[in-house]
Write a protein that holds these residues in place. Structure first.
Motif, PDB file in Angstrom:
ATOM      1  N   TYR A 141     -25.140 -91.075 -32.862  1.00 24.04           N
ATOM      2  CA  TYR A 141     -25.737 -90.261 -33.918  1.00 24.04           C
ATOM      3  C   TYR A 141     -26.069 -91.078 -35.155  1.00 24.04           C
ATOM      4  O   TYR A 141     -26.879 -90.704 -35.979  1.00 24.04           O
ATOM      5  CB  TYR A 141     -24.790 -89.117 -34.283  1.00 24.04           C
ATOM      6  CG  TYR A 141     -25.461 -88.084 -35.137  1.00 24.04           C
ATOM      7  CD1 TYR A 141     -26.361 -87.192 -34.558  1.00 24.04           C
ATOM      8  CD2 TYR A 141     -25.222 -87.999 -36.491  1.00 24.04           C
ATOM      9  CE1 TYR A 141     -26.993 -86.246 -35.316  1.00 24.04           C
ATOM     10  CE2 TYR A 141     -25.848 -87.050 -37.257  1.00 24.04           C
ATOM     11  CZ  TYR A 141     -26.737 -86.167 -36.665  1.00 24.04           C
ATOM     12  OH  TYR A 141     -27.363 -85.234 -37.421  1.00 24.04           O
ATOM     13  N   GLY A 142     -25.478 -92.233 -35.248  1.00 33.55           N
ATOM     14  CA  GLY A 142     -25.738 -93.062 -36.416  1.00 33.55           C
ATOM     15  C   GLY A 142     -24.508 -93.127 -37.295  1.00 33.55           C
ATOM     16  O   GLY A 142     -23.381 -92.920 -36.826  1.00 33.55           O
ATOM     17  N   ALA A 143     -24.757 -93.397 -38.572  1.00 31.89           N
ATOM     18  CA  ALA A 143     -23.635 -93.571 -39.490  1.00 31.89           C
ATOM     19  C   ALA A 143     -22.848 -92.288 -39.613  1.00 31.89           C
ATOM     20  O   ALA A 143     -23.416 -91.212 -39.757  1.00 31.89           O
ATOM     21  CB  ALA A 143     -24.156 -93.981 -40.859  1.00 31.89           C
ATOM     22  N   ASN A 144     -21.547 -92.377 -39.490  1.00 35.19           N
ATOM     23  CA  ASN A 144     -20.725 -91.194 -39.732  1.00 35.19           C
ATOM     24  C   ASN A 144     -19.652 -91.463 -40.790  1.00 35.19           C
ATOM     25  O   ASN A 144     -18.812 -90.620 -41.039  1.00 35.19           O
ATOM     26  CB  ASN A 144     -20.108 -90.653 -38.433  1.00 35.19           C
ATOM     27  CG  ASN A 144     -19.500 -91.747 -37.583  1.00 35.19           C
ATOM     28  OD1 ASN A 144     -19.303 -92.870 -38.081  1.00 35.19           O
ATOM     29  ND2 ASN A 144     -19.209 -91.445 -36.342  1.00 35.19           N
TER      30      ASN A 144
ATOM     31  N   ILE B 110     -15.746 -99.859 -34.542  1.00 36.95           N
ATOM     32  CA  ILE B 110     -16.887 -99.936 -35.460  1.00 36.95           C
ATOM     33  C   ILE B 110     -18.091-100.466 -34.683  1.00 36.95           C
ATOM     34  O   ILE B 110     -18.100-101.600 -34.211  1.00 36.95           O
ATOM     35  CB  ILE B 110     -16.572-100.851 -36.666  1.00 36.95           C
ATOM     36  CG1 ILE B 110     -15.445-100.215 -37.488  1.00 36.95           C
ATOM     37  CG2 ILE B 110     -17.815-101.065 -37.523  1.00 36.95           C
ATOM     38  CD1 ILE B 110     -14.902-101.135 -38.562  1.00 36.95           C
ATOM     39  N   ALA B 111     -19.088 -99.590 -34.527  1.00 37.09           N
ATOM     40  CA  ALA B 111     -20.287 -99.981 -33.777  1.00 37.09           C
ATOM     41  C   ALA B 111     -21.250-100.774 -34.658  1.00 37.09           C
ATOM     42  O   ALA B 111     -21.933-101.670 -34.170  1.00 37.09           O
ATOM     43  CB  ALA B 111     -20.974 -98.747 -33.230  1.00 37.09           C
ATOM     44  N   ALA B 112     -21.310-100.425 -35.929  1.00 40.01           N
ATOM     45  CA  ALA B 112     -22.234-101.126 -36.834  1.00 40.01           C
ATOM     46  C   ALA B 112     -21.802-100.901 -38.276  1.00 40.01           C
ATOM     47  O   ALA B 112     -21.241 -99.855 -38.613  1.00 40.01           O
ATOM     48  CB  ALA B 112     -23.653-100.623 -36.637  1.00 40.01           C
TER      49      ALA B 112
ATOM     50  N   ALA C 201     -22.678 -98.738 -48.303  1.00 40.22           N
ATOM     51  CA  ALA C 201     -22.707 -99.235 -46.921  1.00 40.22           C
ATOM     52  C   ALA C 201     -22.519 -98.057 -45.982  1.00 40.22           C
ATOM     53  O   ALA C 201     -21.853 -97.064 -46.316  1.00 40.22           O
ATOM     54  CB  ALA C 201     -21.613-100.273 -46.700  1.00 40.22           C
ATOM     55  N   GLU C 202     -23.133 -98.185 -44.823  1.00 38.50           N
ATOM     56  CA  GLU C 202     -22.999 -97.138 -43.804  1.00 38.50           C
ATOM     57  C   GLU C 202     -22.258 -97.731 -42.609  1.00 38.50           C
ATOM     58  O   GLU C 202     -22.488 -98.880 -42.235  1.00 38.50           O
ATOM     59  CB  GLU C 202     -24.374 -96.642 -43.364  1.00 38.50           C
ATOM     60  CG  GLU C 202     -25.143 -95.949 -44.480  1.00 38.50           C
ATOM     61  CD  GLU C 202     -26.585 -95.652 -44.108  1.00 38.50           C
ATOM     62  OE1 GLU C 202     -27.072 -94.584 -44.495  1.00 38.50           O
ATOM     63  OE2 GLU C 202     -27.209 -96.493 -43.430  1.00 38.50           O
ATOM     64  N   VAL C 203     -21.379 -96.900 -42.020  1.00 39.75           N
ATOM     65  CA  VAL C 203     -20.583 -97.352 -40.872  1.00 39.75           C
ATOM     66  C   VAL C 203     -20.802 -96.365 -39.726  1.00 39.75           C
ATOM     67  O   VAL C 203     -20.736 -95.151 -39.917  1.00 39.75           O
ATOM     68  CB  VAL C 203     -19.074 -97.408 -41.214  1.00 39.75           C
ATOM     69  CG1 VAL C 203     -18.261 -97.886 -39.998  1.00 39.75           C
ATOM     70  CG2 VAL C 203     -18.823 -98.284 -42.419  1.00 39.75           C
ATOM     71  N   ALA C 204     -21.095 -96.931 -38.559  1.00 42.79           N
ATOM     72  CA  ALA C 204     -21.128 -96.088 -37.357  1.00 42.79           C
ATOM     73  C   ALA C 204     -19.840 -96.350 -36.595  1.00 42.79           C
ATOM     74  O   ALA C 204     -19.599 -97.460 -36.132  1.00 42.79           O
ATOM     75  CB  ALA C 204     -22.331 -96.421 -36.498  1.00 42.79           C
ATOM     76  N   ALA C 205     -19.014 -95.302 -36.501  1.00 42.54           N
ATOM     77  CA  ALA C 205     -17.746 -95.436 -35.778  1.00 42.54           C
ATOM     78  C   ALA C 205     -17.852 -94.691 -34.459  1.00 42.54           C
ATOM     79  O   ALA C 205     -18.399 -93.592 -34.398  1.00 42.54           O
ATOM     80  CB  ALA C 205     -16.607 -94.871 -36.606  1.00 42.54           C
TER      81      ALA C 205
ATOM     82  N   VAL D   7     -21.185 -83.112 -39.374  1.00 43.13           N
ATOM     83  CA  VAL D   7     -21.921 -83.423 -38.154  1.00 43.13           C
ATOM     84  C   VAL D   7     -21.004 -83.283 -36.945  1.00 43.13           C
ATOM     85  O   VAL D   7     -21.308 -82.609 -35.965  1.00 43.13           O
ATOM     86  CB  VAL D   7     -22.464 -84.867 -38.228  1.00 43.13           C
ATOM     87  CG1 VAL D   7     -23.096 -85.263 -36.900  1.00 43.13           C
ATOM     88  CG2 VAL D   7     -23.454 -84.996 -39.363  1.00 43.13           C
ATOM     89  N   VAL D   8     -19.844 -83.919 -37.061  1.00 45.79           N
ATOM     90  CA  VAL D   8     -18.896 -83.916 -35.946  1.00 45.79           C
ATOM     91  C   VAL D   8     -18.426 -82.492 -35.664  1.00 45.79           C
ATOM     92  O   VAL D   8     -18.421 -82.032 -34.519  1.00 45.79           O
ATOM     93  CB  VAL D   8     -17.692 -84.818 -36.291  1.00 45.79           C
ATOM     94  CG1 VAL D   8     -16.678 -84.798 -35.160  1.00 45.79           C
ATOM     95  CG2 VAL D   8     -18.158 -86.227 -36.567  1.00 45.79           C
ATOM     96  N   GLU D   9     -18.055 -81.800 -36.739  1.00 45.84           N
ATOM     97  CA  GLU D   9     -17.461 -80.481 -36.542  1.00 45.84           C
ATOM     98  C   GLU D   9     -18.454 -79.478 -35.960  1.00 45.84           C
ATOM     99  O   GLU D   9     -18.108 -78.678 -35.094  1.00 45.84           O
ATOM    100  CB  GLU D   9     -16.894 -79.964 -37.858  1.00 45.84           C
ATOM    101  CG  GLU D   9     -15.573 -80.666 -38.177  1.00 45.84           C
ATOM    102  CD  GLU D   9     -15.006 -80.286 -39.524  1.00 45.84           C
ATOM    103  OE1 GLU D   9     -15.578 -79.397 -40.170  1.00 45.84           O
ATOM    104  OE2 GLU D   9     -14.001 -80.892 -39.925  1.00 45.84           O
ATOM    105  N   SER D  10     -19.709 -79.538 -36.431  1.00 45.88           N
ATOM    106  CA  SER D  10     -20.684 -78.585 -35.909  1.00 45.88           C
ATOM    107  C   SER D  10     -20.960 -78.853 -34.432  1.00 45.88           C
ATOM    108  O   SER D  10     -21.113 -77.939 -33.636  1.00 45.88           O
ATOM    109  CB  SER D  10     -21.989 -78.642 -36.700  1.00 45.88           C
ATOM    110  OG  SER D  10     -22.554 -79.924 -36.566  1.00 45.88           O
TER     111      SER D  10
END
Lengths: 391, 223
Positions: free
Chosen positions: A53-56, A102-104, A212-216, A245-248
């Motif tokens: 989904y991208g940065a979370n 950490i993906a990114a 900074a954005e982190v994708a986990a 995002v996660v919860e929905s």
């Protein structure tokens, strides 16, 4: 000759009735297998999508400010003592215990610049991380590969009247438009993107970043703990998880699960009733036969065992066939419920669970036997004298 | 020895003013190896007597003793065991299972007792040989004549070698020639020492018996 032989012979004789019971159990098991398989596959797919989904997690400079914006309309804000984040500090993120999740990690620098006589927000990014952090981007052209290239948001390109290959003058630099984003309805439509070093140079923020954005990867990782660990690693920052995002998504998954279990329950009850009605009819039709069994010395439990054997054999076959049918139905309907590689989802769905065939056949046998308890008791309680006189 | 002793057997159906007395204080003693015919008009109580002798119908009062066993003091399972070990039934309507072949029908009583399939088959084939049907063992009931079906029913009744055979109108559904064959067969079974109790309307069939009991209104009128 034993009781099994009598049960099997009777099933062969009453093919239509046996087919009715078998079909009921087969459809129930097929439905349960298909729904549970779909549930597993959809769950895996949703987690997979969440991961993509991208940065979370976002990392912002610590400040005592209140954002004054609502529904995309910004009315400014009041900030006190905004601390800066230095680019090299970000590497501390890779010291946390869950660093393998950490993906990114994407640094971002922001600043208002004048471009072709318009004030626009210039965004510096590490374009190597954007496929992970912004997977929804669709670009006409290409991402910037050099510091003199720029990527435009759809709305920014429209306002500036630019397309791929055009030149854009920002402050005193001429930059080539390498690509234009397709409209996404997000804030990205309004922005101009350049490689991070170019933006830092234009904005006079060398070595600094705005956020900074982190994708986990969230499957099996506690996102709240990751947020806490990053906050400890970067003490002068605010670290936040994009929980909504996660919860929905998880809520949608819960609804689907509830629906699947509800349908399974109804189907199981209906199939049980089909078995009950059919077996009761069977017992009534065979009153004389049961009378003969009792007259020649069969105990009540012998009669019950014949009824249970018949139901058990049909349930066993129905369960096995139902499992096979459920797999076929799941395979056919999976593309309707998942995004991406349906075969991969299928593999991680019902097909990948070695217990499912055992559970499917077990469920069928359990439904068949439980639904046959009353008919079996009824048969065993028949008065042999009455049963024989009834003919 | 399988003497049958009935004492004060009474059977009433219904209650109060609607009660119908099918058997009224019947006293009976049948010695082991005896062939007894029970005759009477319809409704005289002979089928009720046969079902009580077969441990299938609990009397309203009185006792039935076989080999000193008080049959109606036994529980349901014990009574089932008694029927399996002591009694063979021959029904007027044969009651063969149409989905089993002749051999399998004869093996039905053996399905709930221990033993190898081979041993059970040998017993069933021996019983079929006794009634002259061992060559038709693989036929279905629908593929043999009525007389042959009755003989299969007799083979099924004797396959586990019970000392007592209870027959309810065994020739009722047969022509006279076939009926005579069946009666000869029953006579031969009696000659081998089996006790036979047969309910019949036929005087001719009753003449095969050593003793004829006549029932009227639930009582023996001529013992």
């Amino acid at each position: 000759m034993n009781l099994n032989a009598i049960a099997i012979a009777n099933i062969k004789r009453r093919k239509a009735k046996a087919a009715f019971v078998l079909t009921g159990l087969l459809l129930a098991v097929a439905t349960v297998v298909a729904l549970l398989g779909l549930r597993q596959a959809v769950s895996f797919n949703m987690i997979h999508q969440l991961e993509q989904y991208g940065a979370n997690i976002v990392i912002l400079p610590q400040s005592d400010s209140l954002a004054l914006s609502y529904g995309g309309i910004s009315l400014g804000g009041v900030s006190f003592d905004v601390r800066k984040i230095h680019e090299e500090e970000l590497q501390q993120v890779y010291t946390i215990p869950y660093r393998q999740n950490i993906a990114a990690l994407g640094p971002v620098v922001l600043g208002v610049v004048s471009a072709n006589d318009h004030d626009v927000l210039l965004t510096g990014l590490d374009f190597e991380t954007t496929p992970v952090l912004k997977p929804w981007w669709r670009i006409h052209g290409a991402t910037p590969s050099h510091e003199d290239q720029v990527l435009l948001g759809a709305e920014a390109a429209r306002l500036l009247g630019l397309a791929s290959g055009d030149t854009l003058r920002i402050e005193n630099s001429d930059l080539i438009v390498s690509g234009v984003l397709e409209p996404s309805g997000s804030q990205d439509d309004q922005l101009i993107f350049t490689p991070l070093p170019a933006a830092q140079r234009i904005l006079g923020k060398e070595g600094q970043i705005s956020m900074a954005e982190v994708a986990a990867l969230c499957h099996g990782c506690p996102i709240d703990e990751m947020v806490a660990h990053i906050a400890m690693a970067l003490p002068n920052t605010q670290v936040m998880a994009i929980q909504q995002v996660v919860e929905s998504r998880m809520q949608a998954m819960d609804h689907f699960e509830t629906f699947a279990y509800g349908v399974c329950g109804v189907v199981i009850v209906v199939s049980g009733l089909m078995v009950l009605v059919s077996m009761m009819g069977n017992v009534r039709e065979r009153a004389a036969e049961i009378g003969v069994f009792r007259a020649i010395g069969y105990r009540r439990r012998h009669v019950m065992r014949i009824i249970f054997l018949e139901a058990g054999i049909l349930a066993l076959v129905g369960g096995a066939l139902g499992y096979a049918l459920g797999q076929v139905v799941m395979r056919l309907t999976l593309p309707l419920f998942t995004i991406g590689d349906a075969q991969a989802m299928h593999h991680h769905g019902g097909h990948g669970d070695p217990l499912l065939p055992v559970l499917a056949v077990g469920l069928s046998v359990a439904v068949g036997l439980v639904a046959s308890v009353y008919p079996a008791l009824m048969a065993s309680r028949m008065d042999p004298n009455e049963a024989l006189r009834a003919i | 020895m399988s003497d049958i002793i009935a004492s004060g057997l009474t059977k009433q159906y219904g209650q109060g003013s609607l009660a119908v007395t099918a058997l009224d204080n019947v006293e009976l003693r049948i010695s082991s190896g005896e062939f007894v015919a029970v005759m009477g008009q319809s409704g005289s109580g002979k089928s009720t007597l046969l079902s009580i002798l077969g441990a299938l119908n609990t009397p309203s009062s009185g006792t039935l003793t076989v080999d000193e066993l008080d049959i109606y003091s036994l529980n349901q399972d014990q009574r089932a065991d008694f029927r399996r070990e002591y009694l063979g039934f021959v029904f007027q309507s044969f009651h063969l299972l149409p989905y089993l072949n002749v051999l399998e029908n004869v093996m039905i009583p053996l399905a709930v007792i221990a033993g190898s399939r081979r041993n059970k088959e040998e017993k069933a084939l021996a019983a079929l040989a006794e009634v002259g049907l061992d060559r038709k063992a693989n036929r279905l009931p629908s593929e043999i004549s009525g007389g042959e079906q009755e003989r299969v029913a007799i083979a099924r009744a004797v396959v586990n070698d019970p000392p007592i055979l209870l027959a309810d109108e065994p020739t009722g559904n047969l022509d006279s020639r076939t009926g005579a064959e069946v009666m000869d067969l029953i006579g031969r079974l009696n000659d081998k020492g089996r006790t036979i109790v047969m309910v019949t309307h036929s005087e001719e069939n009753a003449r095969h018996a050593g003793r004829i009991l006549r029932l009227a209104d639930g009582r023996f009128v001529d013992v």
